[in-house]
Motif scaffolding. Structure first.
Motif, PDB file in Angstrom:
ATOM      1  N   ILE A 193       0.843  -1.203   0.000  1.00 22.19           N
ATOM      2  CA  ILE A 193       0.000   0.000   0.000  1.00 22.19           C
ATOM      3  C   ILE A 193       0.876   1.250   0.000  1.00 22.19           C
ATOM      4  CG2 ILE A 193      -1.618   1.344   1.402  1.00 22.19           C
ATOM      5  CD1 ILE A 193      -2.890  -1.416   2.174  1.00 22.19           C
ATOM      6  N   VAL A 194       1.937   1.239   0.803  1.00 17.90           N
ATOM      7  CA  VAL A 194       2.874   2.364   0.795  1.00 17.90           C
ATOM      8  C   VAL A 194       3.512   2.501  -0.586  1.00 17.90           C
ATOM      9  CG1 VAL A 194       5.034   3.278   1.768  1.00 17.90           C
ATOM     10  CG2 VAL A 194       3.311   2.282   3.279  1.00 17.90           C
ATOM     11  N   GLY A 195       3.867   1.377  -1.210  1.00 25.70           N
ATOM     12  CA  GLY A 195       4.437   1.411  -2.554  1.00 25.70           C
ATOM     13  C   GLY A 195       3.495   2.033  -3.575  1.00 25.70           C
ATOM     14  N   VAL A 196       2.213   1.690  -3.489  1.00 29.43           N
ATOM     15  CA  VAL A 196       1.214   2.293  -4.388  1.00 29.43           C
ATOM     16  C   VAL A 196       1.134   3.796  -4.127  1.00 29.43           C
ATOM     17  CG1 VAL A 196      -1.261   2.401  -4.889  1.00 29.43           C
ATOM     18  CG2 VAL A 196      -0.119   0.189  -4.726  1.00 29.43           C
ATOM     19  N   ALA A 197       1.164   4.197  -2.859  1.00 32.25           N
ATOM     20  CA  ALA A 197       1.110   5.623  -2.520  1.00 32.25           C
ATOM     21  C   ALA A 197       2.334   6.372  -3.056  1.00 32.25           C
ATOM     22  CB  ALA A 197       1.000   5.798  -1.000  1.00 32.25           C
TER      23      ALA A 197
ATOM     24  N   GLY B 147       2.035   9.259  -5.620  1.00 32.09           N
ATOM     25  CA  GLY B 147       2.589  10.537  -5.183  1.00 32.09           C
ATOM     26  C   GLY B 147       3.457  11.210  -6.237  1.00 32.09           C
ATOM     27  N   THR B 148       4.191  10.413  -6.997  1.00 33.31           N
ATOM     28  CA  THR B 148       5.016  11.019  -8.050  1.00 33.31           C
ATOM     29  C   THR B 148       4.140  11.567  -9.177  1.00 33.31           C
ATOM     30  OG1 THR B 148       5.371   8.871  -9.128  1.00 33.31           O
ATOM     31  CG2 THR B 148       7.059   9.612  -7.553  1.00 33.31           C
ATOM     32  N   VAL B 149       3.031  10.901  -9.466  1.00 25.35           N
ATOM     33  CA  VAL B 149       2.095  11.418 -10.475  1.00 25.35           C
ATOM     34  C   VAL B 149       1.435  12.694  -9.948  1.00 25.35           C
ATOM     35  CG1 VAL B 149      -0.011  10.941 -11.789  1.00 25.35           C
ATOM     36  CG2 VAL B 149       1.713   9.151 -11.500  1.00 25.35           C
TER      37      VAL B 149
ATOM     38  N   ALA C 150       6.605   9.169 -17.235  1.00 29.73           N
ATOM     39  CA  ALA C 150       7.900   9.377 -16.584  1.00 29.73           C
ATOM     40  C   ALA C 150       7.719   9.428 -15.065  1.00 29.73           C
ATOM     41  CB  ALA C 150       8.552  10.658 -17.086  1.00 29.73           C
ATOM     42  N   ALA C 151       6.671  10.099 -14.613  1.00 36.07           N
ATOM     43  CA  ALA C 151       6.399  10.185 -13.171  1.00 36.07           C
ATOM     44  C   ALA C 151       6.072   8.796 -12.614  1.00 36.07           C
ATOM     45  CB  ALA C 151       5.251  11.147 -12.909  1.00 36.07           C
ATOM     46  N   ARG C 152       5.268   8.026 -13.351  1.00 38.49           N
ATOM     47  CA  ARG C 152       4.942   6.665 -12.899  1.00 38.49           C
ATOM     48  C   ARG C 152       6.179   5.782 -12.866  1.00 38.49           C
ATOM     49  NH1 ARG C 152       0.690   4.173 -12.050  1.00 38.49           N
ATOM     50  NH2 ARG C 152       1.302   2.307 -13.192  1.00 38.49           N
ATOM     51  N   LEU C 153       7.032   5.897 -13.872  1.00 41.58           N
ATOM     52  CA  LEU C 153       8.255   5.099 -13.903  1.00 41.58           C
ATOM     53  C   LEU C 153       9.163   5.463 -12.728  1.00 41.58           C
ATOM     54  CD1 LEU C 153      10.015   3.008 -15.321  1.00 41.58           C
ATOM     55  CD2 LEU C 153      10.956   4.860 -16.697  1.00 41.58           C
ATOM     56  N   PHE C 154       9.335   6.753 -12.480  1.00 39.75           N
ATOM     57  CA  PHE C 154      10.143   7.204 -11.348  1.00 39.75           C
ATOM     58  C   PHE C 154       9.540   6.698 -10.038  1.00 39.75           C
ATOM     59  CE2 PHE C 154      11.261  10.597  -8.223  1.00 39.75           C
ATOM     60  CZ  PHE C 154      12.612  10.332  -8.162  1.00 39.75           C
ATOM     61  N   GLY C 155       8.228   6.801  -9.909  1.00 35.66           N
ATOM     62  CA  GLY C 155       7.550   6.305  -8.710  1.00 35.66           C
ATOM     63  C   GLY C 155       7.684   4.806  -8.557  1.00 35.66           C
ATOM     64  N   TRP C 156       7.591   4.095  -9.672  1.00 36.50           N
ATOM     65  CA  TRP C 156       7.735   2.641  -9.641  1.00 36.50           C
ATOM     66  C   TRP C 156       9.125   2.250  -9.145  1.00 36.50           C
ATOM     67  CZ3 TRP C 156      10.835  -0.709 -12.489  1.00 36.50           C
ATOM     68  CH2 TRP C 156      10.528  -2.064 -12.360  1.00 36.50           C
ATOM     69  N   VAL C 157      10.153   2.964  -9.617  1.00 36.90           N
ATOM     70  CA  VAL C 157      11.521   2.676  -9.170  1.00 36.90           C
ATOM     71  C   VAL C 157      11.647   2.933  -7.670  1.00 36.90           C
ATOM     72  CG1 VAL C 157      13.934   3.437  -9.340  1.00 36.90           C
ATOM     73  CG2 VAL C 157      12.601   3.026 -11.425  1.00 36.90           C
ATOM     74  N   LEU C 158      11.172   4.093  -7.215  1.00 39.10           N
ATOM     75  CA  LEU C 158      11.237   4.408  -5.780  1.00 39.10           C
ATOM     76  C   LEU C 158      10.446   3.387  -4.951  1.00 39.10           C
ATOM     77  CD1 LEU C 158      10.777   8.292  -5.740  1.00 39.10           C
ATOM     78  CD2 LEU C 158      12.897   6.998  -5.425  1.00 39.10           C
ATOM     79  N   ALA C 159       9.249   3.038  -5.423  1.00 38.94           N
ATOM     80  CA  ALA C 159       8.416   2.081  -4.694  1.00 38.94           C
ATOM     81  C   ALA C 159       9.055   0.696  -4.652  1.00 38.94           C
ATOM     82  CB  ALA C 159       7.029   2.005  -5.331  1.00 38.94           C
ATOM     83  N   THR C 160       9.702   0.302  -5.734  1.00 40.89           N
ATOM     84  CA  THR C 160      10.372  -1.002  -5.770  1.00 40.89           C
ATOM     85  C   THR C 160      11.531  -1.030  -4.781  1.00 40.89           C
ATOM     86  OG1 THR C 160       9.705  -1.386  -8.054  1.00 40.89           O
ATOM     87  CG2 THR C 160      11.597  -2.639  -7.251  1.00 40.89           C
ATOM     88  N   LEU C 161      12.318   0.027  -4.735  1.00 40.16           N
ATOM     89  CA  LEU C 161      13.405   0.112  -3.752  1.00 40.16           C
ATOM     90  C   LEU C 161      12.849   0.066  -2.332  1.00 40.16           C
ATOM     91  CD1 LEU C 161      15.660   2.815  -5.437  1.00 40.16           C
ATOM     92  CD2 LEU C 161      16.190   0.378  -5.148  1.00 40.16           C
ATOM     93  N   PHE C 162      11.769   0.820  -2.091  1.00 37.83           N
ATOM     94  CA  PHE C 162      11.142   0.804  -0.769  1.00 37.83           C
ATOM     95  C   PHE C 162      10.685  -0.614  -0.405  1.00 37.83           C
ATOM     96  CE2 PHE C 162       7.155   0.581   1.546  1.00 37.83           C
ATOM     97  CZ  PHE C 162       7.563   1.088   2.769  1.00 37.83           C
ATOM     98  N   ARG C 163       9.996  -1.283  -1.328  1.00 32.81           N
ATOM     99  CA  ARG C 163       9.501  -2.630  -1.048  1.00 32.81           C
ATOM    100  C   ARG C 163      10.636  -3.602  -0.747  1.00 32.81           C
ATOM    101  NH1 ARG C 163       5.841  -1.485  -5.628  1.00 32.81           N
ATOM    102  NH2 ARG C 163       3.759  -1.202  -4.766  1.00 32.81           N
ATOM    103  N   PHE C 164      11.694  -3.535  -1.546  1.00 34.02           N
ATOM    104  CA  PHE C 164      12.815  -4.449  -1.328  1.00 34.02           C
ATOM    105  C   PHE C 164      13.364  -4.294   0.089  1.00 34.02           C
ATOM    106  CE2 PHE C 164      17.423  -5.408  -1.533  1.00 34.02           C
ATOM    107  CZ  PHE C 164      17.328  -6.765  -1.811  1.00 34.02           C
ATOM    108  N   PHE C 165      13.622  -3.063   0.508  1.00 32.84           N
ATOM    109  CA  PHE C 165      14.179  -2.848   1.844  1.00 32.84           C
ATOM    110  C   PHE C 165      13.146  -3.110   2.946  1.00 32.84           C
ATOM    111  CE2 PHE C 165      17.241  -0.564  -0.811  1.00 32.84           C
ATOM    112  CZ  PHE C 165      18.376  -1.241  -0.411  1.00 32.84           C
ATOM    113  N   ALA C 166      11.882  -2.797   2.695  1.00 28.77           N
ATOM    114  CA  ALA C 166      10.840  -3.083   3.693  1.00 28.77           C
ATOM    115  C   ALA C 166      10.649  -4.588   3.866  1.00 28.77           C
ATOM    116  CB  ALA C 166       9.520  -2.429   3.284  1.00 28.77           C
ATOM    117  N   TYR C 167      10.670  -5.328   2.762  1.00 31.95           N
ATOM    118  CA  TYR C 167      10.542  -6.779   2.860  1.00 31.95           C
ATOM    119  C   TYR C 167      11.703  -7.365   3.661  1.00 31.95           C
ATOM    120  CZ  TYR C 167       7.124  -6.682  -1.030  1.00 31.95           C
ATOM    121  OH  TYR C 167       6.052  -6.452  -1.842  1.00 31.95           O
TER     122      TYR C 167
END
Length: 149
Positions: free
Chosen positions: A97-101, A105-107, A124-141
């Motif tokens: 859910i945080v990853g989706v936010a 948020g970037t959009v 571009a905003a979605r891609l940037f957000g996807w990268v940030l969210a993926t990094l967040f998920r990896f470290f959160a997991y």
């Protein structure tokens, strides 16, 4: 020095598995959505949920999330999962859910703070957000969801 190298190698191995699970979950999500709404390739009539694309999106994303949890729990982090499955799944869903936010948020920032409204800027905003969210998920997991025993 050997311990550091082994640690880095382990993190890269986890990252590769995490990426593979994520890529397959992406296929489940987008492929499932397209099958539900548009039907199989070459199908002229559309999918079983052609009149309900929002519900189809929820079902496809739910299936992809479940796939991602199973793949990460039993493959990526098979050596790091909790005994309390409900607690782990709850933390997993919260991290997603945080990853989706983050992606939304970037959009939002692109549209409402920067005033950009083109297809290119949205993607571009979605891609940037996807990268940030993926990094967040990896470290959160690694840190909170699939903890070391």
């Amino acid at each position: 020095m050997l311990r550091v190298r082994d640690t880095v190698r382990g993190v890269w191995r986890e990252a590769a598995k995490f990426g593979a699970v994520g890529a397959l979950a992406f296929v489940v999500d987008n492929g499932g959505y397209n099958l539900l709404v548009f039907g199989p390739p070459g199908g002229a009539q559309g999918g079983v949920m052609r009149a309900a694309p929002v519900q189809a999106s929820v079902i496809a994303t739910g299936a992809a999330t479940l796939f991602s949890w199973v793949g990460n729990r039993y493959w990526t982090y098979s050596h790091r999962h909790r005994e309390k499955v409900t607690q782990e799944l709850t933390l997993f869903l919260f991290a997603n859910i945080v990853g989706v936010a983050i992606t939304a948020g970037t959009v939002f920032a692109s549209r409402h703070l920067l005033g950009l409204e083109s297809v290119l800027s949205d993607n571009a905003a979605r891609l940037f957000g996807w990268v940030l969210a993926t990094l967040f998920r990896f470290f959160a997991y690694r840190r909170y969801v699939f903890v070391a025993p």
